[in-house]
Motif scaffolding. Sequence first.
Motif, PDB file in Angstrom:
ATOM      1  N   MET A  43       8.481  40.794 -59.291  1.00 52.26           N
ATOM      2  CA  MET A  43       8.933  39.906 -58.215  1.00 52.26           C
ATOM      3  C   MET A  43       7.869  39.769 -57.125  1.00 52.26           C
ATOM      4  O   MET A  43       7.683  38.682 -56.565  1.00 52.26           O
ATOM      5  CB  MET A  43      10.229  40.424 -57.608  1.00 52.26           C
ATOM      6  N   ASP A  46       5.267  37.244 -58.139  1.00 49.76           N
ATOM      7  CA  ASP A  46       5.783  35.916 -58.491  1.00 49.76           C
ATOM      8  C   ASP A  46       5.931  35.062 -57.230  1.00 49.76           C
ATOM      9  O   ASP A  46       6.645  35.444 -56.307  1.00 49.76           O
ATOM     10  CB  ASP A  46       7.133  36.081 -59.181  1.00 49.76           C
ATOM     11  N   ARG A  48       7.674  32.557 -56.654  1.00 50.32           N
ATOM     12  CA  ARG A  48       9.053  32.131 -56.391  1.00 50.32           C
ATOM     13  C   ARG A  48       9.761  33.058 -55.419  1.00 50.32           C
ATOM     14  O   ARG A  48      10.721  32.666 -54.772  1.00 50.32           O
ATOM     15  CB  ARG A  48       9.840  32.053 -57.699  1.00 50.32           C
ATOM     16  N   TYR A  49       9.297  34.300 -55.317  1.00 51.81           N
ATOM     17  CA  TYR A  49       9.918  35.273 -54.442  1.00 51.81           C
ATOM     18  C   TYR A  49       9.095  35.546 -53.189  1.00 51.81           C
ATOM     19  O   TYR A  49       9.348  36.510 -52.478  1.00 51.81           O
ATOM     20  CB  TYR A  49      10.161  36.593 -55.194  1.00 51.81           C
ATOM     21  N   LEU A  52      10.901  36.224 -49.888  1.00 48.25           N
ATOM     22  CA  LEU A  52      11.742  37.413 -49.736  1.00 48.25           C
ATOM     23  C   LEU A  52      10.949  38.554 -49.101  1.00 48.25           C
ATOM     24  O   LEU A  52       9.805  38.781 -49.439  1.00 48.25           O
ATOM     25  CB  LEU A  52      12.260  37.889 -51.095  1.00 48.25           C
ATOM     26  N   SER A  56      14.639  42.909 -49.173  1.00 44.81           N
ATOM     27  CA  SER A  56      15.398  42.039 -50.078  1.00 44.81           C
ATOM     28  C   SER A  56      14.988  42.268 -51.529  1.00 44.81           C
ATOM     29  O   SER A  56      15.841  42.284 -52.421  1.00 44.81           O
ATOM     30  CB  SER A  56      15.182  40.571 -49.724  1.00 44.81           C
ATOM     31  N   ILE A  57      13.708  42.452 -51.763  1.00 45.62           N
ATOM     32  CA  ILE A  57      13.243  42.723 -53.124  1.00 45.62           C
ATOM     33  C   ILE A  57      13.745  44.095 -53.577  1.00 45.62           C
ATOM     34  O   ILE A  57      14.222  44.256 -54.691  1.00 45.62           O
ATOM     35  CB  ILE A  57      11.708  42.614 -53.217  1.00 45.62           C
ATOM     36  N   ALA A  60      17.305  43.733 -54.413  1.00 45.71           N
ATOM     37  CA  ALA A  60      17.492  42.946 -55.632  1.00 45.71           C
ATOM     38  C   ALA A  60      17.310  43.788 -56.892  1.00 45.71           C
ATOM     39  O   ALA A  60      17.924  43.512 -57.917  1.00 45.71           O
ATOM     40  CB  ALA A  60      16.521  41.768 -55.646  1.00 45.71           C
ATOM     41  N   ARG A  85       1.655  43.127 -53.160  1.00 44.89           N
ATOM     42  CA  ARG A  85       1.933  41.687 -53.112  1.00 44.89           C
ATOM     43  C   ARG A  85       0.682  40.908 -52.731  1.00 44.89           C
ATOM     44  O   ARG A  85       0.347  39.911 -53.357  1.00 44.89           O
ATOM     45  CB  ARG A  85       3.050  41.398 -52.119  1.00 44.89           C
ATOM     46  N   ARG A  89      -0.543  38.627 -55.985  1.00 47.62           N
ATOM     47  CA  ARG A  89       0.268  37.411 -55.974  1.00 47.62           C
ATOM     48  C   ARG A  89      -0.396  36.342 -56.824  1.00 47.62           C
ATOM     49  O   ARG A  89      -1.572  36.063 -56.679  1.00 47.62           O
ATOM     50  CB  ARG A  89       0.439  36.897 -54.548  1.00 47.62           C
TER      51      ARG A  89
END
Length: 110
Positions: A43, A46, A48-49, A52, A56-57, A60, A85, A89
């Motif tokens: 995540m 990615d 798309r996340y 967040l 939150s990750i 999740a 990240r 990324r």
Amino acid sequence: MCGSRSWRGATTCRSTPTTCSSGSVPRLGAYLREQRLLAARSMLSDPRYAGLGMSSIGAAVGIRDLSTFERAFRRQRGTTPAVWRREHRHHARRPGDRAAENAPLPSRTV
């Protein structure tokens, strides 16, 4: 007595799957933590996340406490989730995205 049962059969054992003294039962907690951190790593890289936050990750993937998530991630990867990240990324290339259009393509070696 734990014997050679799998963790699914450990309900007859007087100890939990992660503490069975015979050593024959896999460490369920360690396995789950590894799977959660693999999902978190995916995540974090990615796009798309990207919106967040770390908490939150963590939530999740099943780790509700931010400090617990960061500590576990650092133990497994040797770095914090935020640094991971930034370094890993994957940038999505969408039409009209000038930053992505101007980004250099990864070099391929044959």
